[in-house]
Design an enzyme around this catalytic site. Structure first.
Site, PDB file in Angstrom:
ATOM      1  N   ARG A 114      -4.191  11.492 -28.510  1.00 30.09           N
ATOM      2  CA  ARG A 114      -2.824  12.226 -28.668  1.00 30.09           C
ATOM      3  C   ARG A 114      -1.805  11.296 -29.067  1.00 30.09           C
ATOM      4  NH1 ARG A 114      -4.080  17.159 -28.230  1.00 30.09           N
ATOM      5  NH2 ARG A 114      -5.889  17.943 -27.151  1.00 30.09           N
TER       6      ARG A 114
ATOM      7  N   HIS B 248      -4.127   5.456 -39.732  1.00 30.81           N
ATOM      8  CA  HIS B 248      -4.167   6.822 -39.143  1.00 30.81           C
ATOM      9  C   HIS B 248      -3.911   8.022 -39.717  1.00 30.81           C
ATOM     10  CE1 HIS B 248      -0.291   4.825 -38.364  1.00 30.81           C
ATOM     11  NE2 HIS B 248       0.052   5.861 -38.347  1.00 30.81           N
TER      12      HIS B 248
HETATM   13  P1  DGP Z   1       3.398   5.865 -38.368  1.00 35.96           P
HETATM   14  O1  DGP Z   1       4.772   6.211 -38.511  1.00 35.96           O
HETATM   15  O2  DGP Z   1       2.572   6.882 -39.208  1.00 35.96           O
HETATM   16  O3  DGP Z   1       2.725   4.802 -38.367  1.00 35.96           O
HETATM   17  O4  DGP Z   1       2.879   6.726 -36.805  1.00 35.96           O
HETATM   18  C1  DGP Z   1       2.623   5.953 -35.705  1.00 35.96           C
HETATM   19  C2  DGP Z   1       2.546   6.927 -34.588  1.00 35.96           C
HETATM   20  O5  DGP Z   1       1.952   6.145 -33.386  1.00 35.96           O
HETATM   21  C3  DGP Z   1       3.761   7.445 -34.277  1.00 35.96           C
HETATM   22  O6  DGP Z   1       3.727   8.995 -34.316  1.00 35.96           O
HETATM   23  C4  DGP Z   1       3.667   7.285 -32.816  1.00 35.96           C
HETATM   24  C5  DGP Z   1       2.551   6.809 -32.264  1.00 35.96           C
HETATM   25  N1  DGP Z   1       2.360   5.765 -31.207  1.00 35.96           N
HETATM   26  C6  DGP Z   1       3.067   4.460 -31.134  1.00 35.96           C
HETATM   27  N2  DGP Z   1       2.574   3.888 -30.206  1.00 35.96           N
HETATM   28  C7  DGP Z   1       1.543   4.665 -29.471  1.00 35.96           C
HETATM   29  C8  DGP Z   1       0.797   4.410 -28.542  1.00 35.96           C
HETATM   30  O7  DGP Z   1       0.795   3.303 -27.782  1.00 35.96           O
HETATM   31  N3  DGP Z   1      -0.211   5.305 -28.134  1.00 35.96           N
HETATM   32  C9  DGP Z   1      -0.142   6.637 -28.880  1.00 35.96           C
HETATM   33  N4  DGP Z   1      -1.027   7.410 -28.561  1.00 35.96           N
HETATM   34  N5  DGP Z   1       0.739   6.726 -30.038  1.00 35.96           N
HETATM   35  C10 DGP Z   1       1.392   5.927 -30.346  1.00 35.96           C
END
Ligand code: DGP
Length: 125
Positions: free
Chosen positions: A34, A109
């Site tokens: 998530r 991702h």
């Molecule tokens: P992008 O902008 O496409 O690189 O999205 C990165 C996403 O990753 C953003 O929606 C927030 C998420 N994110 C950042 N740090 C963490 C983390 O430590 N854990 C999780 N589960 N998500 C994270």
């Protein structure tokens, strides 16, 4: 020019077990968990376990096993979240890459978003 992967990124740390995550699905080559800052009732990130920075990197260098696994993992997450066209109301998948794509985490991702009407794909920013 070859791709450069920085293994200090947050998703690499999640894959190494250094940072916790809320796992939705784990397969041989992929992990789904998530998003920490969900933008919709369903907001799951699906990543390959391999060191790929973006989808173009993955498409160029991943094995067929990894590509099949990742593609099927995305479909399975949609099924588990109830957002498929057969069981739900649909979803959006997004993969940001690089500066223009506003990619924050430099490990490939795919965001899977759903559970509410998501509006237009892009608004001017
Ligand atoms: P992008 O902008 O496409 O690189 O999205 C990165 C996403 O990753 C953003 O929606 C927030 C998420 N994110 C950042 N740090 C963490 C983390 O430590 N854990 C999780 N589960 N998500 C994270």
């Amino acid at each position: 020019m070859s791709y450069t992967y920085d293994d200090k990124n947050i998703f690499a740390k999640i894959l190494r077990g250094e940072i916790p995550n809320t796992t939705v699905l784990e397969t041989q080559h992929s992990l789904a968990f998530r998003d920490l800052y969900p933008q919709a009732p369903t907001h799951v990130l699906v990543i390959p376990k391999g060191a790929y920075v973006s989808y173009d990197h993955f498409a160029a260098e991943a094995s067929e096993d990894e590509i099949v696994d990742f593609t099927r993992a995305i479909g399975e997450v949609c099924r588990l979240e109830g957002v498929t066209l057969t069981a739900g109301n649909g979803f959006r998948m997004i993969s940001n890459a690089g500066e223009d794509g506003v990619q924050e985490v430099p490990h490939l991702h795919v965001h899977i978003l759903g559970g509410r009407p998501l509006g237009l794909m892009l608004t001017q920013a």
